[in-house]
Design a protein around this motif. Structure first.
Motif, PDB file in Angstrom:
ATOM      1  N   SER A  47       8.928   0.736  -9.277  1.00 51.52           N
ATOM      2  CA  SER A  47      10.204   0.186  -8.812  1.00 51.52           C
ATOM      3  C   SER A  47      10.970   1.216  -7.990  1.00 51.52           C
ATOM      4  O   SER A  47      11.629   0.874  -7.010  1.00 51.52           O
ATOM      5  N   LEU A  48      10.900   2.483  -8.371  1.00 48.69           N
ATOM      6  CA  LEU A  48      11.561   3.540  -7.612  1.00 48.69           C
ATOM      7  C   LEU A  48      10.930   3.669  -6.221  1.00 48.69           C
ATOM      8  O   LEU A  48      11.636   3.780  -5.218  1.00 48.69           O
ATOM      9  N   ALA A  49       9.616   3.640  -6.160  1.00 44.19           N
ATOM     10  CA  ALA A  49       8.917   3.729  -4.872  1.00 44.19           C
ATOM     11  C   ALA A  49       9.293   2.557  -3.973  1.00 44.19           C
ATOM     12  O   ALA A  49       9.570   2.741  -2.787  1.00 44.19           O
ATOM     13  N   ALA A  50       9.325   1.355  -4.527  1.00 44.17           N
ATOM     14  CA  ALA A  50       9.691   0.176  -3.738  1.00 44.17           C
ATOM     15  C   ALA A  50      11.117   0.290  -3.227  1.00 44.17           C
ATOM     16  O   ALA A  50      11.390   0.016  -2.057  1.00 44.17           O
ATOM     17  N   LYS A  51      12.016   0.719  -4.083  1.00 37.94           N
ATOM     18  CA  LYS A  51      13.410   0.886  -3.674  1.00 37.94           C
ATOM     19  C   LYS A  51      13.516   1.896  -2.533  1.00 37.94           C
ATOM     20  O   LYS A  51      14.212   1.658  -1.546  1.00 37.94           O
ATOM     21  N   GLN A  52      12.816   3.004  -2.653  1.00 36.31           N
ATOM     22  CA  GLN A  52      12.856   4.036  -1.610  1.00 36.31           C
ATOM     23  C   GLN A  52      12.341   3.505  -0.278  1.00 36.31           C
ATOM     24  O   GLN A  52      12.871   3.837   0.780  1.00 36.31           O
ATOM     25  N   LEU A  53      11.321   2.670  -0.315  1.00 38.71           N
ATOM     26  CA  LEU A  53      10.757   2.124   0.922  1.00 38.71           C
ATOM     27  C   LEU A  53      11.654   1.051   1.531  1.00 38.71           C
ATOM     28  O   LEU A  53      11.886   1.043   2.740  1.00 38.71           O
ATOM     29  N   PHE A  54      12.169   0.151   0.709  1.00 37.66           N
ATOM     30  CA  PHE A  54      13.007  -0.922   1.226  1.00 37.66           C
ATOM     31  C   PHE A  54      14.336  -0.407   1.769  1.00 37.66           C
ATOM     32  O   PHE A  54      14.886  -0.975   2.703  1.00 37.66           O
ATOM     33  N   THR A  55      14.858   0.663   1.187  1.00 38.90           N
ATOM     34  CA  THR A  55      16.127   1.227   1.666  1.00 38.90           C
ATOM     35  C   THR A  55      15.908   2.271   2.759  1.00 38.90           C
ATOM     36  O   THR A  55      16.855   2.881   3.229  1.00 38.90           O
ATOM     37  N   LYS A  56      14.651   2.501   3.094  1.00 33.52           N
ATOM     38  CA  LYS A  56      14.248   3.468   4.122  1.00 33.52           C
ATOM     39  C   LYS A  56      14.640   4.909   3.767  1.00 33.52           C
ATOM     40  O   LYS A  56      14.788   5.754   4.640  1.00 33.52           O
ATOM     41  N   SER A  89       0.831  -1.199   0.000  1.00 34.41           N
ATOM     42  CA  SER A  89       0.000   0.000   0.000  1.00 34.41           C
ATOM     43  C   SER A  89       0.873   1.260   0.000  1.00 34.41           C
ATOM     44  O   SER A  89       0.611   2.214  -0.733  1.00 34.41           O
ATOM     45  N   ALA A  90       1.929   1.250   0.813  1.00 29.96           N
ATOM     46  CA  ALA A  90       2.834   2.397   0.866  1.00 29.96           C
ATOM     47  C   ALA A  90       3.530   2.613  -0.477  1.00 29.96           C
ATOM     48  O   ALA A  90       3.673   3.750  -0.943  1.00 29.96           O
ATOM     49  N   ALA A  91       3.948   1.531  -1.125  1.00 27.49           N
ATOM     50  CA  ALA A  91       4.606   1.641  -2.428  1.00 27.49           C
ATOM     51  C   ALA A  91       3.652   2.189  -3.479  1.00 27.49           C
ATOM     52  O   ALA A  91       4.026   3.007  -4.325  1.00 27.49           O
ATOM     53  N   SER A  92       2.407   1.763  -3.413  1.00 27.24           N
ATOM     54  CA  SER A  92       1.404   2.260  -4.350  1.00 27.24           C
ATOM     55  C   SER A  92       1.184   3.759  -4.178  1.00 27.24           C
ATOM     56  O   SER A  92       1.155   4.524  -5.159  1.00 27.24           O
ATOM     57  N   ARG A  93       1.056   4.187  -2.949  1.00 25.99           N
ATOM     58  CA  ARG A  93       0.857   5.620  -2.675  1.00 25.99           C
ATOM     59  C   ARG A  93       2.082   6.439  -3.052  1.00 25.99           C
ATOM     60  O   ARG A  93       1.978   7.521  -3.595  1.00 25.99           O
ATOM     61  N   ARG A  94       3.276   5.896  -2.752  1.00 27.05           N
ATOM     62  CA  ARG A  94       4.503   6.614  -3.098  1.00 27.05           C
ATOM     63  C   ARG A  94       4.669   6.694  -4.618  1.00 27.05           C
ATOM     64  O   ARG A  94       5.078   7.732  -5.150  1.00 27.05           O
ATOM     65  N   ALA A  95       4.333   5.634  -5.324  1.00 22.77           N
ATOM     66  CA  ALA A  95       4.416   5.645  -6.786  1.00 22.77           C
ATOM     67  C   ALA A  95       3.476   6.705  -7.363  1.00 22.77           C
ATOM     68  O   ALA A  95       3.831   7.414  -8.315  1.00 22.77           O
ATOM     69  N   TYR A  96       2.306   6.835  -6.778  1.00 23.61           N
ATOM     70  CA  TYR A  96       1.367   7.868  -7.215  1.00 23.61           C
ATOM     71  C   TYR A  96       1.969   9.261  -7.010  1.00 23.61           C
ATOM     72  O   TYR A  96       1.902  10.108  -7.889  1.00 23.61           O
ATOM     73  N   GLN A  97       2.569   9.479  -5.836  1.00 21.75           N
ATOM     74  CA  GLN A  97       3.209  10.768  -5.567  1.00 21.75           C
ATOM     75  C   GLN A  97       4.313  11.048  -6.580  1.00 21.75           C
ATOM     76  O   GLN A  97       4.409  12.154  -7.121  1.00 21.75           O
ATOM     77  N   LEU A  98       5.141  10.051  -6.829  1.00 22.35           N
ATOM     78  CA  LEU A  98       6.247  10.227  -7.769  1.00 22.35           C
ATOM     79  C   LEU A  98       5.747  10.534  -9.175  1.00 22.35           C
ATOM     80  O   LEU A  98       6.335  11.350  -9.888  1.00 22.35           O
ATOM     81  N   SER A  99       4.657   9.892  -9.577  1.00 20.96           N
ATOM     82  CA  SER A  99       4.125  10.129 -10.920  1.00 20.96           C
ATOM     83  C   SER A  99       3.564  11.538 -11.062  1.00 20.96           C
ATOM     84  O   SER A  99       3.625  12.128 -12.137  1.00 20.96           O
ATOM     85  N   LYS A 100       3.037  12.082  -9.979  1.00 23.46           N
ATOM     86  CA  LYS A 100       2.496  13.443 -10.016  1.00 23.46           C
ATOM     87  C   LYS A 100       3.612  14.490 -10.054  1.00 23.46           C
ATOM     88  O   LYS A 100       3.503  15.495 -10.732  1.00 23.46           O
ATOM     89  N   VAL A 101       4.677  14.247  -9.313  1.00 22.40           N
ATOM     90  CA  VAL A 101       5.791  15.196  -9.251  1.00 22.40           C
ATOM     91  C   VAL A 101       6.651  15.087 -10.507  1.00 22.40           C
ATOM     92  O   VAL A 101       7.096  16.101 -11.047  1.00 22.40           O
ATOM     93  N   ASN A 102       6.867  13.844 -10.961  1.00 26.77           N
ATOM     94  CA  ASN A 102       7.644  13.575 -12.178  1.00 26.77           C
ATOM     95  C   ASN A 102       8.998  14.284 -12.137  1.00 26.77           C
ATOM     96  O   ASN A 102       9.385  14.972 -13.067  1.00 26.77           O
ATOM     97  N   GLY A 103       9.732  14.089 -11.043  1.00 25.24           N
ATOM     98  CA  GLY A 103      11.003  14.766 -10.835  1.00 25.24           C
ATOM     99  C   GLY A 103      12.177  14.083 -11.509  1.00 25.24           C
ATOM    100  O   GLY A 103      12.034  13.150 -12.310  1.00 25.24           O
TER     101      GLY A 103
END
Length: 64
Positions: A46-55, A20-34
């Motif tokens: 994959s970026l969201a998952a990496k960010q969460l797993f690496t804290k 759930s956290a990865a899904s929400r973070r991926a949504y945030q990343l897609s909106k910012v598109n940085g």
């Protein structure tokens, strides 16, 4: 970057929460598109998952 499957397999906490956290973070990343998203070829999940797993990004469950 590919999805961090090895870290997913080794994950010992609640898999629903991190999914759930990865899904929400991926949504945030897609909106910012940085810049990070561009460096990852637009692969926000994959970026969201990496960010969460690496804290790099942490999450918490809000209680109502």
């Amino acid at each position: 970057m590919i999805f961090p499957l090895e870290q997913l397999v080794e994950f010992k906490d609640n898999i629903y929460e991190i999914t759930s956290a990865a899904s929400r973070r991926a949504y945030q990343l897609s909106k910012v598109n940085g810049e990070e998203v561009e460096e990852n070829d637009g692969k926000v999940v994959s970026l969201a998952a990496k960010q969460l797993f690496t804290k790099e990004v942490e999450y918490r469950i809000e209680q109502e």
